[in-house]
Design a protein around this motif. Structure first.
Motif, PDB file in Angstrom:
ATOM      1  N   ARG A 169       3.123  10.820   4.450  1.00 26.85           N
ATOM      2  CA  ARG A 169       2.256  11.165   3.319  1.00 26.85           C
ATOM      3  C   ARG A 169       1.046  10.242   3.261  1.00 26.85           C
ATOM      4  NH1 ARG A 169       7.602  11.340   2.168  1.00 26.85           N
ATOM      5  NH2 ARG A 169       8.436  13.221   1.122  1.00 26.85           N
ATOM      6  N   ARG A 170       1.297   8.956   3.402  1.00 28.40           N
ATOM      7  CA  ARG A 170       0.231   7.969   3.562  1.00 28.40           C
ATOM      8  C   ARG A 170       0.725   6.969   4.595  1.00 28.40           C
ATOM      9  NH1 ARG A 170      -1.419   4.299  -1.358  1.00 28.40           N
ATOM     10  NH2 ARG A 170      -2.020   6.284  -2.267  1.00 28.40           N
ATOM     11  N   MET A 171      -0.195   6.356   5.296  1.00 29.34           N
ATOM     12  CA  MET A 171       0.180   5.392   6.318  1.00 29.34           C
ATOM     13  C   MET A 171      -0.943   4.379   6.456  1.00 29.34           C
ATOM     14  SD  MET A 171      -0.229   7.710   9.777  1.00 29.34           S
ATOM     15  CE  MET A 171       0.153   6.349  10.879  1.00 29.34           C
ATOM     16  N   LEU A 172      -0.653   3.320   7.161  1.00 28.85           N
ATOM     17  CA  LEU A 172      -1.652   2.290   7.398  1.00 28.85           C
ATOM     18  C   LEU A 172      -1.832   2.095   8.896  1.00 28.85           C
ATOM     19  CD1 LEU A 172      -3.490  -0.010   6.304  1.00 28.85           C
ATOM     20  CD2 LEU A 172      -1.504  -1.522   6.533  1.00 28.85           C
ATOM     21  N   LYS A 173      -3.083   2.116   9.332  1.00 30.65           N
ATOM     22  CA  LYS A 173      -3.408   1.684  10.691  1.00 30.65           C
ATOM     23  C   LYS A 173      -4.308   0.463  10.603  1.00 30.65           C
ATOM     24  CE  LYS A 173      -2.525   5.605  13.636  1.00 30.65           C
ATOM     25  NZ  LYS A 173      -3.009   6.430  14.757  1.00 30.65           N
ATOM     26  N   TYR A 228       0.827  -1.213   0.000  1.00 30.75           N
ATOM     27  CA  TYR A 228       0.000   0.000   0.000  1.00 30.75           C
ATOM     28  C   TYR A 228       0.863   1.265   0.000  1.00 30.75           C
ATOM     29  CZ  TYR A 228      -3.195   3.660   1.367  1.00 30.75           C
ATOM     30  OH  TYR A 228      -3.890   4.846   1.387  1.00 30.75           O
ATOM     31  N   ILE A 229       1.912   1.280   0.798  1.00 28.97           N
ATOM     32  CA  ILE A 229       2.740   2.487   0.946  1.00 28.97           C
ATOM     33  C   ILE A 229       3.744   2.609  -0.196  1.00 28.97           C
ATOM     34  CG2 ILE A 229       4.511   3.538   2.438  1.00 28.97           C
ATOM     35  CD1 ILE A 229       2.866   2.334   4.823  1.00 28.97           C
ATOM     36  N   GLY A 230       4.199   1.467  -0.735  1.00 26.50           N
ATOM     37  CA  GLY A 230       5.110   1.492  -1.866  1.00 26.50           C
ATOM     38  C   GLY A 230       6.571   1.516  -1.506  1.00 26.50           C
TER      39      GLY A 230
END
Length: 318
Positions: free
Chosen positions: A170-174, A136-138
Motif C-alpha cells: 500500500r505504501r513503501m519506502l525506497k 513512515y509505514i506504521g
C-alpha cells in the motif's frame, strides 16, 4: 507473442492471478480491515525519531519524496558504501552498454557482486533506517534488499523510465543513493507530488506504465508544477514512496546513471508475490543476515511471516 514472452507470461501467471484475487471487492475490504487493525495495534510500538528524522518522515507523508546526502545523514559505513558500490557500477559499465544494445530494458549490476560485498546489503539494515521506514509505514518493516540500477544514456523512455507506481504494498519506502553526479540530462529520479487515481483496499490496485500524455489524462494538466526532479552530486540520497505516487527514472540523454535502491515495506506486505525485485537469491539473503541481530534478521527474512499458501506463490519476474 514470442517464445520468451510466453514463458514470462506463464511464469508470472500465479502472481498475476493472486493480485487479481486480492483485488476482488470482498477480499479487498477484508484485507483493508485487517490492515487498519494492525496499524492501530502497532501504533504504541512505533519507534521514536530524532527531530531530523521526524521531519524527514513528515516530508515523506506530505510530498512522497525527501532529498538529502550521505554526509548529512551521517550513517556509519556510508563512505565505504559509496566507494564499493561505485566501483561495482564502474566495472559493470561496459556490460551495461552491451545489454542496452541487445535491447534489455531493465539493467542492474549482477546480484552476485552484492553478495560478494555483503556490507552493501547490510548498510540498509541499520536501526536508524529501519526506524524511519517503520515510522513512515506504521508497521514492522520488511527489507527487500538492494539493487544497483544502471541507466544507460540512450534517451529511451522504457520500463521504469515511464511513469508508474510500484506494486509491492500500500505504501513503501525506497532509499536511493546516487553513485554518479546526476543532473537533468543524467536520468534523475522524478516523482509527482499530486494525488493519483485511487489506490487502496477500498478502490483496488491497478498498475500501468504511462507516458506524459496518458498521465495528464489521469492526473490533470500542467504536471510540471508538481514534479520533484531529484538532481544532485554523487552521494545524494532520495527517500521516496514509490507505491503511493507516480514516479520514474527520467530517461538519461547525456550521462549514464548508477544508483543503489534499497526497498522497505510492511512485514508482511499486501502483495508478497510481487516483491523480491532485487534479483538476490533467498539463500544468499539468509547467509548475509545470519549473524545480524534479531530485528535485522526478521526484516531481511520477512517471507517467514507469510502463510504457507502465500509462500507457495512464486514471485513475478524482474
Amino acid at each position: 507473442m514470442t517464445r520468451d514472452q510466453t514463458a514470462r507470461w506463464l511464469r508470472d501467471l500465479p502472481a498475476r492471478s493472486a493480485l487479481k484475487l486480492s483485488n476482488q471487492r470482498h477480499v479487498r475490504l477484508w484485507l483493508g480491515n485487517r490492515h487498519e487493525e494492525a496499524l492501530h495495534r502497532h501504533r504504541p510500538a512505533v519507534p521514536g525519531l530524532s527531530a531530523v528524522d521526524a521531519a524527514l518522515v513528515d516530508t515523506l507523508d506530505k510530498q512522497g519524496v525527501c532529498v538529502t546526502t550521505l554526509d548529512r545523514l551521517g550513517l556509519p559505513g556510508s563512505q565505504a558504501l559509496l566507494e564499493q558500490a561505485g566501483a561495482l557500477a564502474e566495472a559493470f559499465a561496459g556490460e551495461a552498454h552491451a545489454q542496452c544494445r541487445a535491447g534489455k530494458d531493465f539493467i542492474i549490476v549482477p546480484p552476485a557482486d552484492i553478495v560478494r560485498n555483503p556490507e552493501i546489503f547490510r548498510w540498509g539494515l541499520q536501526d536508524r533506517l529501519l526506524d524511519i521506514a517503520e515510522a513512515y509505514i506504521g508497521l514492522p518493516v520488511a527489507y527487500d534488499g538492494v539493487a544497483i540500477n544502471y541507466t544507460v544514456a540512450d534517451g529511451r523512455a522504457i520500463s521504469t523510465r515511464k511513469w508508474h507506481r510500484d506494486w509491492e504494498d500500500r505504501r513503501m519506502l525506497k532509499v536511493a543513493v546516487y553513485l554518479h553526479d546526476v543532473d537533468a540530462e543524467g536520468g534523475p529520479f522524478q516523482q509527482i507530488a499530486r494525488p493519483g487515481t485511487p489506490q487502496s483496499d477500498r478502490d483496488g490496485f491497478n498498475y500501468d506504465l504511462a507516458d506524459d500524455v496518458a498521465l495528464e489524462r489521469m492526473l490533470g494538466a500542467r504536471l510540471d508544477r508538481d514534479i520533484h526532479s531529484c538532481e544532485g552530486p554523487r552521494g545524494t540520497v532520495v527517500f521516496c514512496d514509490t507505491a503511493r505516487l507516480f514516479h520514474r527514472g527520467k530517461p538519461a540523454t547525456r550521462r549514464d546513471r548508477a544508483a543503489l535502491f534499497y526497498s522497505y515495506f510492511a512485514n508482511p506486505p499486501r502483495h508478497p508475490f510481487l516483491c523480491e525485485r532485487t534479483g538476490l537469491a533467498r539463500r544468499d539473503i539468509t547467509e548475509m543476515a545470519r549473524t545480524l541481530p534479531r530485528r535485522q534478521r526478521d526484516a531481511a527474512l520477512w517471507r517467514r511471516r507469510l502463510s504457507l499458501l502465500l509462500r507457495l506463490i512464486p514471485p513475478a519476474g524482474l
